[in-house]
Design a protein around this motif. Structure first.
Motif, short mmCIF file in Angstrom:
data_model
loop_
_atom_site.label_atom_id
_atom_site.label_comp_id
_atom_site.label_asym_id
_atom_site.label_seq_id
_atom_site.Cartn_x
_atom_site.Cartn_y
_atom_site.Cartn_z
N ASN A 120 0.71 -1.34 -0.04
CA ASN A 120 -0.06 0.05 0.04
C ASN A 120 0.92 1.34 0.10
O ASN A 120 0.47 2.29 0.59
CB ASN A 120 -1.03 -0.16 1.07
CG ASN A 120 -2.17 -1.21 1.04
OD1 ASN A 120 -2.31 -1.86 2.02
ND2 ASN A 120 -2.74 -0.94 -0.13
N ALA A 121 1.95 1.28 -0.76
CA ALA A 121 2.72 2.39 -0.94
C ALA A 121 2.03 3.74 -1.30
O ALA A 121 2.17 4.89 -0.79
CB ALA A 121 3.93 2.33 -2.04
N ARG A 122 1.08 3.36 -2.34
CA ARG A 122 0.02 4.48 -2.55
C ARG A 122 -0.81 5.31 -1.76
O ARG A 122 -1.08 6.28 -1.77
CB ARG A 122 -0.50 3.88 -4.13
CG ARG A 122 0.22 4.01 -5.37
CD ARG A 122 -0.44 3.68 -6.51
NE ARG A 122 0.44 3.33 -7.59
CZ ARG A 122 0.11 3.16 -8.95
NH1 ARG A 122 -1.27 3.23 -9.22
NH2 ARG A 122 0.93 3.19 -9.76
N LEU A 123 -1.31 4.19 -0.97
CA LEU A 123 -2.06 4.68 0.17
C LEU A 123 -1.34 5.80 1.14
O LEU A 123 -1.73 6.65 1.40
CB LEU A 123 -2.52 3.46 1.04
CG LEU A 123 -3.25 3.82 2.19
CD1 LEU A 123 -4.64 4.62 2.14
CD2 LEU A 123 -3.39 2.67 3.15
N VAL A 124 -0.10 5.19 1.43
CA VAL A 124 0.67 6.19 2.06
C VAL A 124 0.95 7.42 1.19
O VAL A 124 0.78 8.62 2.18
CB VAL A 124 2.07 5.37 2.60
CG1 VAL A 124 3.06 6.58 3.11
CG2 VAL A 124 1.98 4.23 3.31
N GLY A 125 1.36 7.42 0.18
CA GLY A 125 1.39 8.94 -0.67
C GLY A 125 0.16 9.76 -0.48
O GLY A 125 -0.03 10.75 -0.28
N ASN A 126 -1.04 9.16 -0.55
CA ASN A 126 -2.27 9.71 -0.50
C ASN A 126 -2.42 10.29 0.74
O ASN A 126 -2.76 11.53 0.79
CB ASN A 126 -3.27 8.71 -0.95
CG ASN A 126 -4.75 9.41 -1.01
OD1 ASN A 126 -4.80 10.43 -1.41
ND2 ASN A 126 -5.88 8.79 -0.45
N GLY A 173 19.05 14.00 -9.43
CA GLY A 173 18.16 14.59 -8.54
C GLY A 173 17.22 13.88 -7.53
O GLY A 173 16.52 14.15 -6.87
N CYS A 174 18.04 12.37 -7.44
CA CYS A 174 17.28 11.52 -6.32
C CYS A 174 18.34 11.60 -5.18
O CYS A 174 19.40 11.76 -5.17
CB CYS A 174 17.13 10.15 -6.82
SG CYS A 174 16.18 10.14 -8.24
N VAL A 175 17.58 11.24 -3.90
CA VAL A 175 18.21 11.15 -2.70
C VAL A 175 19.19 9.74 -2.89
O VAL A 175 18.91 9.06 -3.41
CB VAL A 175 17.29 10.89 -1.51
CG1 VAL A 175 17.97 10.52 -0.25
CG2 VAL A 175 16.53 12.04 -1.28
N ASP A 176 20.55 10.05 -2.31
CA ASP A 176 21.40 8.92 -2.26
C ASP A 176 20.60 7.73 -1.20
O ASP A 176 20.98 8.03 0.10
CB ASP A 176 22.68 9.28 -1.86
CG ASP A 176 23.89 8.19 -1.92
OD1 ASP A 176 23.29 7.03 -1.87
OD2 ASP A 176 25.00 8.42 -1.97
N ARG A 232 10.39 13.95 4.48
CA ARG A 232 11.40 12.86 4.52
C ARG A 232 11.06 11.58 3.96
O ARG A 232 11.47 10.64 4.04
CB ARG A 232 11.66 12.64 5.94
CG ARG A 232 12.31 13.66 6.76
CD ARG A 232 12.47 13.51 8.39
NE ARG A 232 13.05 14.74 8.81
CZ ARG A 232 12.70 15.06 10.25
NH1 ARG A 232 12.24 14.29 11.10
NH2 ARG A 232 13.19 16.26 10.53
N VAL A 233 9.72 11.51 3.14
CA VAL A 233 9.23 10.44 2.50
C VAL A 233 9.60 10.61 0.80
O VAL A 233 9.15 11.49 0.33
CB VAL A 233 7.95 10.11 2.79
CG1 VAL A 233 7.58 8.71 2.17
CG2 VAL A 233 7.74 9.94 4.23
N VAL A 234 10.12 9.74 0.13
CA VAL A 234 10.42 9.77 -0.99
C VAL A 234 10.00 8.52 -1.68
O VAL A 234 9.75 7.64 -1.08
CB VAL A 234 11.87 10.21 -1.57
CG1 VAL A 234 12.29 11.53 -0.85
CG2 VAL A 234 12.84 9.21 -0.74
N ASN A 235 10.25 8.34 -3.12
CA ASN A 235 9.74 7.16 -3.80
C ASN A 235 10.88 6.33 -3.53
O ASN A 235 12.11 6.44 -2.99
CB ASN A 235 9.36 7.26 -5.12
CG ASN A 235 10.45 7.60 -6.00
OD1 ASN A 235 11.67 7.39 -5.97
ND2 ASN A 235 10.15 7.32 -7.34
N HIS A 236 10.87 4.70 -3.87
CA HIS A 236 11.91 3.64 -3.66
C HIS A 236 13.21 4.28 -4.31
O HIS A 236 14.26 3.81 -3.61
CB HIS A 236 11.51 2.29 -4.14
CG HIS A 236 11.19 2.46 -5.71
ND1 HIS A 236 10.23 2.68 -6.33
CD2 HIS A 236 12.18 1.91 -6.53
CE1 HIS A 236 10.46 2.69 -7.75
NE2 HIS A 236 11.67 2.08 -7.86
N ALA A 237 13.05 4.82 -5.30
CA ALA A 237 14.50 5.35 -5.98
C ALA A 237 14.91 6.65 -5.40
O ALA A 237 16.17 6.83 -5.91
CB ALA A 237 14.31 5.52 -7.58
#
Length: 102
Positions: free
Chosen positions: A40-46, A91-94, A61-66
């Motif tokens: 439910n990653a999309r639920l978290v984003g919502n 442009g992505c977090v390390d 502090r929450v980003v996508n898996h990449a």
């Protein structure tokens, strides 16, 4: 029929986000796994997109898996950089360095 989110679930997600330490990030999927909702990653984003309705949480502090920040929130990168989080040239977090190991 549209499912209605229960406030208990919303606050469970927000409580998990509230635990992410300064200078670290978590992915949407990681938060979903923490609350026992692995898929439910999309639920978290919502939920995070409406978090301001429930108080102040470190949603930046929450980003996508990449490690990609939210596409329509340019301030997110600035907030993370102020906490010492570094971004790669793409442009992505390390994520190897800054992922929250919970």
């Amino acid at each position: 029929m549209r499912k209605v989110l229960h406030e208990d679930l919303i606050y469970e997600i927000l409580a998990a986000v509230g635990e992410i330490p300064r200078g670290k990030v978590a992915s949407y999927g990681q938060i979903a796994r923490l609350i026992g909702r692995d898929n439910n990653a999309r639920l978290v984003g919502n939920v995070l997109s409406h978090a301001e309705l429930y108080g102040s949480y470190p949603c930046h502090r929450v980003v996508n898996h990449a490690g990609r920040p939210a596409p329509n929130w340019p301030e997110q990168q600035h907030l993370l950089e102020r906490e010492g989080v570094q971004f790669k040239p793409n442009g992505c977090v390390d994520m190897k360095r800054f992922r929250w190991e919970c």
